[in-house]
Design a protein around this motif. Sequence first.
Motif, PDB file in Angstrom:
ATOM      1  N   UNK A  58       0.862  -1.183   0.000  1.00 43.77           N
ATOM      2  CA  UNK A  58       0.000   0.000   0.000  1.00 43.77           C
ATOM      3  C   UNK A  58       0.899   1.233   0.000  1.00 43.77           C
ATOM      4  N   UNK A  59       0.949   1.927  -1.129  1.00 41.12           N
ATOM      5  CA  UNK A  59       1.868   3.044  -1.335  1.00 41.12           C
ATOM      6  C   UNK A  59       1.074   4.345  -1.336  1.00 41.12           C
ATOM      7  N   UNK A  60       1.592   5.359  -0.674  1.00 40.75           N
ATOM      8  CA  UNK A  60       0.901   6.630  -0.570  1.00 40.75           C
ATOM      9  C   UNK A  60       0.518   7.211  -1.924  1.00 40.75           C
ATOM     10  N   UNK A  61      -0.730   7.609  -2.061  1.00 42.63           N
ATOM     11  CA  UNK A  61      -1.231   8.202  -3.304  1.00 42.63           C
ATOM     12  C   UNK A  61      -0.951   9.703  -3.311  1.00 42.63           C
ATOM     13  N   UNK A  95      -2.629   2.616 -11.997  1.00 40.46           N
ATOM     14  CA  UNK A  95      -1.171   2.706 -11.974  1.00 40.46           C
ATOM     15  C   UNK A  95      -0.480   1.360 -11.774  1.00 40.46           C
ATOM     16  N   UNK A  96      -1.072   0.467 -10.963  1.00 36.34           N
ATOM     17  CA  UNK A  96      -0.339  -0.685 -10.469  1.00 36.34           C
ATOM     18  C   UNK A  96      -0.063  -1.796 -11.454  1.00 36.34           C
ATOM     19  N   UNK A 135       5.898   1.652 -17.519  1.00 42.24           N
ATOM     20  CA  UNK A 135       7.042   2.347 -16.922  1.00 42.24           C
ATOM     21  C   UNK A 135       8.279   1.455 -16.951  1.00 42.24           C
ATOM     22  N   UNK A 136       8.115   0.196 -16.564  1.00 44.82           N
ATOM     23  CA  UNK A 136       9.263  -0.721 -16.549  1.00 44.82           C
ATOM     24  C   UNK A 136       9.763  -0.983 -17.964  1.00 44.82           C
ATOM     25  N   UNK A 172       9.622   0.776  -8.183  1.00 44.84           N
ATOM     26  CA  UNK A 172       9.315   1.342  -9.499  1.00 44.84           C
ATOM     27  C   UNK A 172       7.930   1.976  -9.512  1.00 44.84           C
ATOM     28  N   UNK A 173       6.970   1.369  -8.814  1.00 50.59           N
ATOM     29  CA  UNK A 173       5.646   1.967  -8.724  1.00 50.59           C
ATOM     30  C   UNK A 173       5.712   3.305  -7.989  1.00 50.59           C
TER      31      UNK A 173
END
Length: 321
Positions: free
Chosen positions: A121-124, A136-137, A144-145, A275-276
């Motif tokens: 869970x990454x900060x938006x 995005x995920x 992106x990769x 990377x995300x």
Amino acid sequence: MFAVYASEPNADDPLASLAVGDRPEPDVPDGWVTVNVKAASLNMHDIWTLRGVGIKPDQFPMILGCDGAGVLDDGTEVVLHSVIGDPEWRGEETLDPKRTLLTEKYQGTFADKVVVPKRNAIGKPAEMSFAEGAIMGTAWLTAYRMLFVKSGLRPGQTMLVQGASGGVSTALVQLGRAAGMRVWVTGRSEAKRDLAKQLGAHETFESGARLPERVDAVFETVGKATWSHSMKSLKPGGIIVVSGSTSGPDPSADLQRLFFLQLRVVGSTMGTRDELASLLEFVRLAGIRPQIGTELPLSEAKEGFRTMLEGDTAGKTVFTL
């Protein structure tokens, strides 16, 4: 809780296994967190799950959805990283032989709640809507990769994106333009090519058309239908980055061209958590607004699945709760 799920595998008629209704509340293991889902996006992976590909029969019923964005119980707004690895693995995440995606072993995001490891869970970014964060995920992280980790392209070089309107393709167009590449795109219809131009493509071409010159890199998600064109479109020493094969996985290798022109073919799968995080920051700094083709309430998910199966896409399909 309310959810959209695959009731059983159905290789011939995947939509027949798509169910909408109540599912049990998830348990929360130690080190995991509950995300109250605000938006989730549709991927081809969800179609494969309905068909029973990449998932064991005893895993059904399975809540669908690899991607999502939502809110933790403490109010933190997050974007989800859907790759869940072995806690003991210490190498590059995408090479972990025990890695899995949401919907393969663990229940997915097409529900009121989803449970994931805390690190997933990454900060938006505050500037990003939940609908934008929800795409995005998988698609955007894959793009992106492909572009920034695998291709080796430099600003000013020319990239060709095969297929103008899918989620990965539209992300590649927007990311490539923002990074200073010359972006060329192929598309089957004028409407799809027009969309690519609106997103920043410098030139668009009909599928299989002869290009004005050869390119430095080709980005492939289509496979069999475009592979020959991709090989013929590369400069000597150029690279094809492959992350999918929606039209079939059996292209002609064209080995003579491969070795004589010293071409490179590289596979790329998803991306890492870091990377995300970098992608989210790049999108914020570049001011990119991701292309959302269709936004539907989760209760109308079957319409989104039908559109994807028919190939009638213009960017990502997002379900909101």
